[in-house]
Motif scaffolding. Structure first.
Motif, PDB file in Angstrom:
ATOM      1  N   GLU A  96       0.818  -1.209   0.000  1.00 39.50           N
ATOM      2  CA  GLU A  96       0.000   0.000   0.000  1.00 39.50           C
ATOM      3  C   GLU A  96       0.856   1.265   0.000  1.00 39.50           C
ATOM      4  OE1 GLU A  96      -4.219  -0.203   2.072  1.00 39.50           O
ATOM      5  OE2 GLU A  96      -2.638  -0.852   3.428  1.00 39.50           O
ATOM      6  N   ILE A  97       0.433   2.257  -0.778  1.00 42.37           N
ATOM      7  CA  ILE A  97       1.113   3.552  -0.822  1.00 42.37           C
ATOM      8  C   ILE A  97       0.390   4.497   0.137  1.00 42.37           C
ATOM      9  CG2 ILE A  97       1.911   5.424  -2.284  1.00 42.37           C
ATOM     10  CD1 ILE A  97       1.671   3.534  -4.664  1.00 42.37           C
ATOM     11  N   LEU A  98       1.142   5.108   1.050  1.00 45.45           N
ATOM     12  CA  LEU A  98       0.547   5.819   2.191  1.00 45.45           C
ATOM     13  C   LEU A  98       0.746   7.329   2.102  1.00 45.45           C
ATOM     14  CD1 LEU A  98       1.998   3.443   4.947  1.00 45.45           C
ATOM     15  CD2 LEU A  98      -0.197   3.220   3.750  1.00 45.45           C
ATOM     16  N   GLY A  99      -0.147   8.063   2.782  1.00 47.75           N
ATOM     17  CA  GLY A  99       0.022   9.495   2.973  1.00 47.75           C
ATOM     18  C   GLY A  99      -0.092  10.307   1.693  1.00 47.75           C
ATOM     19  N   SER A 100       0.291  11.590   1.798  1.00 49.46           N
ATOM     20  CA  SER A 100       0.231  12.518   0.660  1.00 49.46           C
ATOM     21  C   SER A 100       1.400  13.487   0.716  1.00 49.46           C
ATOM     22  CB  SER A 100      -1.072  13.318   0.690  1.00 49.46           C
ATOM     23  OG  SER A 100      -2.197  12.492   0.581  1.00 49.46           O
ATOM     24  N   GLU A 107       8.841  23.605  -9.881  1.00 55.67           N
ATOM     25  CA  GLU A 107       9.733  23.765 -11.027  1.00 55.67           C
ATOM     26  C   GLU A 107      10.410  22.443 -11.411  1.00 55.67           C
ATOM     27  OE1 GLU A 107      12.156  24.557  -7.324  1.00 55.67           O
ATOM     28  OE2 GLU A 107      10.160  25.067  -8.087  1.00 55.67           O
ATOM     29  N   LYS A 108      10.300  21.409 -10.542  1.00 51.91           N
ATOM     30  CA  LYS A 108      10.943  20.132 -10.842  1.00 51.91           C
ATOM     31  C   LYS A 108      10.055  18.936 -10.521  1.00 51.91           C
ATOM     32  CE  LYS A 108      14.042  17.073 -11.878  1.00 51.91           C
ATOM     33  NZ  LYS A 108      14.378  16.824 -13.300  1.00 51.91           N
ATOM     34  N   ILE A 109       9.168  19.036  -9.552  1.00 51.90           N
ATOM     35  CA  ILE A 109       8.437  17.873  -9.026  1.00 51.90           C
ATOM     36  C   ILE A 109       6.930  18.088  -9.155  1.00 51.90           C
ATOM     37  CG2 ILE A 109       8.006  16.457  -6.981  1.00 51.90           C
ATOM     38  CD1 ILE A 109      10.808  16.113  -8.049  1.00 51.90           C
ATOM     39  N   LYS A 110       6.225  16.994  -9.432  1.00 54.92           N
ATOM     40  CA  LYS A 110       4.764  16.980  -9.374  1.00 54.92           C
ATOM     41  C   LYS A 110       4.342  15.690  -8.677  1.00 54.92           C
ATOM     42  CE  LYS A 110       4.004  14.811 -13.913  1.00 54.92           C
ATOM     43  NZ  LYS A 110       3.338  14.957 -15.240  1.00 54.92           N
ATOM     44  N   THR A 111       3.050  15.527  -8.463  1.00 51.55           N
ATOM     45  CA  THR A 111       2.561  14.332  -7.765  1.00 51.55           C
ATOM     46  C   THR A 111       1.631  13.521  -8.658  1.00 51.55           C
ATOM     47  OG1 THR A 111       0.710  15.565  -6.789  1.00 51.55           O
ATOM     48  CG2 THR A 111       2.745  15.398  -5.484  1.00 51.55           C
ATOM     49  N   LEU A 112       1.513  12.232  -8.330  1.00 51.32           N
ATOM     50  CA  LEU A 112       0.575  11.327  -8.976  1.00 51.32           C
ATOM     51  C   LEU A 112      -0.436  10.837  -7.946  1.00 51.32           C
ATOM     52  CD1 LEU A 112       2.834   8.963 -11.150  1.00 51.32           C
ATOM     53  CD2 LEU A 112       1.414  10.860 -11.953  1.00 51.32           C
ATOM     54  N   ARG A 118      -4.236   9.948  -2.964  1.00 50.93           N
ATOM     55  CA  ARG A 118      -4.261  11.347  -3.372  1.00 50.93           C
ATOM     56  C   ARG A 118      -2.875  11.948  -3.179  1.00 50.93           C
ATOM     57  NH1 ARG A 118      -6.179  15.108  -6.718  1.00 50.93           N
ATOM     58  NH2 ARG A 118      -6.374  17.178  -5.741  1.00 50.93           N
ATOM     59  N   LYS A 119      -2.216  12.302  -4.281  1.00 55.48           N
ATOM     60  CA  LYS A 119      -0.877  12.886  -4.253  1.00 55.48           C
ATOM     61  C   LYS A 119       0.080  12.021  -3.433  1.00 55.48           C
ATOM     62  CE  LYS A 119      -2.446  17.683  -4.791  1.00 55.48           C
ATOM     63  NZ  LYS A 119      -2.388  19.066  -4.259  1.00 55.48           N
ATOM     64  N   ASN A 120      -0.033  10.706  -3.605  1.00 56.59           N
ATOM     65  CA  ASN A 120       0.760   9.802  -2.766  1.00 56.59           C
ATOM     66  C   ASN A 120       2.079   9.370  -3.383  1.00 56.59           C
ATOM     67  OD1 ASN A 120      -0.621   8.316  -4.692  1.00 56.59           O
ATOM     68  ND2 ASN A 120      -1.193   6.659  -3.310  1.00 56.59           N
ATOM     69  N   VAL A 121       2.371   9.784  -4.606  1.00 59.48           N
ATOM     70  CA  VAL A 121       3.661   9.518  -5.236  1.00 59.48           C
ATOM     71  C   VAL A 121       4.186  10.821  -5.817  1.00 59.48           C
ATOM     72  CG1 VAL A 121       4.867   8.296  -7.097  1.00 59.48           C
ATOM     73  CG2 VAL A 121       3.106   7.117  -5.754  1.00 59.48           C
ATOM     74  N   ALA A 122       5.464  11.114  -5.554  1.00 63.75           N
ATOM     75  CA  ALA A 122       6.107  12.314  -6.100  1.00 63.75           C
ATOM     76  C   ALA A 122       7.073  11.901  -7.207  1.00 63.75           C
ATOM     77  CB  ALA A 122       6.844  13.072  -5.000  1.00 63.75           C
ATOM     78  N   ILE A 123       7.015  12.625  -8.348  1.00 65.32           N
ATOM     79  CA  ILE A 123       7.856  12.309  -9.507  1.00 65.32           C
ATOM     80  C   ILE A 123       8.414  13.599 -10.099  1.00 65.32           C
ATOM     81  CG2 ILE A 123       6.530  10.226 -10.063  1.00 65.32           C
ATOM     82  CD1 ILE A 123       5.184  11.872 -12.301  1.00 65.32           C
ATOM     83  N   HIS A 124       9.411  13.463 -10.984  1.00 66.97           N
ATOM     84  CA  HIS A 124       9.933  14.624 -11.695  1.00 66.97           C
ATOM     85  C   HIS A 124       8.933  15.069 -12.763  1.00 66.97           C
ATOM     86  CE1 HIS A 124      11.183  11.131 -14.120  1.00 66.97           C
ATOM     87  NE2 HIS A 124      11.111  11.938 -15.164  1.00 66.97           N
ATOM     88  N   SER A 125       8.909  16.364 -13.041  1.00 69.47           N
ATOM     89  CA  SER A 125       8.026  16.916 -14.064  1.00 69.47           C
ATOM     90  C   SER A 125       8.779  17.318 -15.328  1.00 69.47           C
ATOM     91  CB  SER A 125       7.275  18.132 -13.520  1.00 69.47           C
ATOM     92  OG  SER A 125       8.186  19.121 -13.074  1.00 69.47           O
ATOM     93  N   ASN A 126      10.106  17.223 -15.300  1.00 68.14           N
ATOM     94  CA  ASN A 126      10.931  17.522 -16.473  1.00 68.14           C
ATOM     95  C   ASN A 126      12.277  16.839 -16.303  1.00 68.14           C
ATOM     96  OD1 ASN A 126      12.806  19.442 -15.017  1.00 68.14           O
ATOM     97  ND2 ASN A 126      10.879  20.579 -14.791  1.00 68.14           N
ATOM     98  N   SER A 127      13.128  16.944 -17.305  1.00 69.12           N
ATOM     99  CA  SER A 127      14.421  16.247 -17.260  1.00 69.12           C
ATOM    100  C   SER A 127      15.585  17.185 -16.940  1.00 69.12           C
ATOM    101  CB  SER A 127      14.677  15.548 -18.596  1.00 69.12           C
ATOM    102  OG  SER A 127      14.632  16.478 -19.663  1.00 69.12           O
ATOM    103  N   ASN A 128      15.292  18.337 -16.342  1.00 71.00           N
ATOM    104  CA  ASN A 128      16.366  19.250 -15.951  1.00 71.00           C
ATOM    105  C   ASN A 128      17.163  18.647 -14.787  1.00 71.00           C
ATOM    106  OD1 ASN A 128      15.338  21.088 -17.824  1.00 71.00           O
ATOM    107  ND2 ASN A 128      14.002  22.043 -16.300  1.00 71.00           N
TER     108      ASN A 128
END
Length: 388
Positions: A96-100, A107-112, A118-128
């Protein structure tokens, strides 16, 4: 004819652009649980990572804000272009993926939103490339001790998975129990009774002339008295064997069950196929699992209830309805349970199957099936390599 050919190329170009844009802005939802970048056939790095993940403070209570820092080690010149991080229980249901994640540097990170979270995974939003990013995470409940897991991507051929940081529960008051228990998996496997095909169970054989043990890939299915269904899979493969339930003879909008084996480690996986890839789902509902790898084959047995749901696809599957059965098999990436692309085109039953009947089925394979299952994947891998 030339005009039609030009139109086809234009449609293909638009399709590629869509895939480029998606990958350039971060990994797809299919990585929510795997945390593994499928950069063609690139394996993960096994040496000491030049990056780390840290949390502050190192203990938590419900609604408390926790700082999650992803950074390069001191005195190294490495930077990372891609990242993925999520929180899981340290023991018990570690799936299970927990929390938010409540605050990220946009400028670099967004959530999935992964698997009903809800917003339980953080990923990069670009390749900078960056040296560090700082996130904030909150849990509404006391889940007990937690482990943050992270993947860092330095470039297309260099990435590290399995980096972690522990967050301890301040106390055991009001522990939030998991919604389900992870299914137990045994590598003790009782033999498949292929002679019962057409008598007490239905079967699916490939190639056409085989009858079970001598097949390249085969399966049995049987409805149990309480309404569940038991499946047995076999394939000449070193990594995985899978079955999917589809309403047509194409890949897409299908439920899948996958068995993997990597040495002594065996796993069961639940998936939803939106198209030509698998969104891994939670394994809630699987039972009576046996998986073994021996003599160049993978053998698998599991039981599923008649109704299953896909959190990522928001779909229900009713196994009492007729389905086309699709089977695929192939390799896993070294030291992981992450499946690679199937080595041959998936095989598909020549007709829709009623899982309560004891029929023997043969596959339908066409040259067009081989093209449609491989071309989009090849384009995605090739174009994404331009970005990471």
């Amino acid at each position: 004819m030339e005009k039609q050919h030009a139109m086809m190329l234009m449609l293909l170009f638009v399709t590629v652009l869509g895939r480029v844009d998606g990958y350039a802005q971060g990994p797809p939802t299919s990585t929510c649980l795997t945390q593994f970048p499928k950069h063609k056939n690139t394996e993960k790095q096994t040496g000491t990572p030049p990056f780390r993940i840290e949390v502050d403070p190192q203990t938590y209570e419900p609604t408390q804000t926790i700082s999650v820092n992803l950074e390069a080690l001191p005195n190294v010149n490495n930077q990372f272009k891609g990242v993925l991080v999520s929180a899981h229980r340290k023991t018990g249901n570690t799936e299970e993926i927990l929390g938010s994640f409540t605050k990220v540097p946009i400028e670099k990170i967004k959530t999935l939103d992964c698997l009903d979270g809800r917003k339980n995974v953080a990923i990069h939003s670009n390749s900078n490339p960056v040296d560090a990013v700082a996130l904030e995470w909150v849990s509404p409940f006391n889940y007990g001790d937690i482990e943050f897991r992270a993947t860092f991507v330095e470039n297309f051929t260099r990435f590290w998975t399995g980096l972690s940081a522990d967050l301890r529960a301040e106390n055991n008051n009001g522990l939030q129990l998991p919604d389900y228990t992870l299914p137990a998996t045994s590598n003790i496997f009782t033999s498949i009774q292929w002679s019962d095909c057409g008598k007490t169970r239905g079967c699916f054989f490939h190639p056409e002339s085989c009858t079970g043990e001598n097949c390249d890939v085969a399966m049995t299915y049987m409805k149990n008295t309480e309404g569940s269904y038991t499946f047995e899979l076999m394939a000449k493969a070193e990594g995985y064997v899978a079955v999917a339930f589809s309403k047509d003879k194409k890949m897409g909008e299908d439920e899948a069950a996958l068995c993997t084996a990597d040495g002594g480690r065996v796993t069961i996986q639940h998936g939803y196929n939106p198209g030509h890839y698998v969104d891994r789902q939670y394994t809630k509902g699987f039972s009576d699992i046996q998986i073994r790898q021996a003599d160049g084959k993978i053998l698998c047995r599991f039981t599923r209830p008649k109704f299953t749901s896909m959190l990522m696809g928001r779909k229900w599957f009713n196994l009492t309805e007729p389905w086309y059965l699709q089977m695929a098999w192939g390799y896993t990436f070294i030291g992981t349970d992450v499946i690679g692309k199937h080595t041959e085109a998936p095989i598909i039953t020549d007709e829709m199957v009623k899982l309560s009947e004891f029929k023997i089925h043969r596959p339908t394979i066409s040259s067009s099936a081989r093209v449609t299952t491989s071309l989009p994947l090849f384009i995605s891998v090739f174009v994404f390599s331009m970005y990471i």
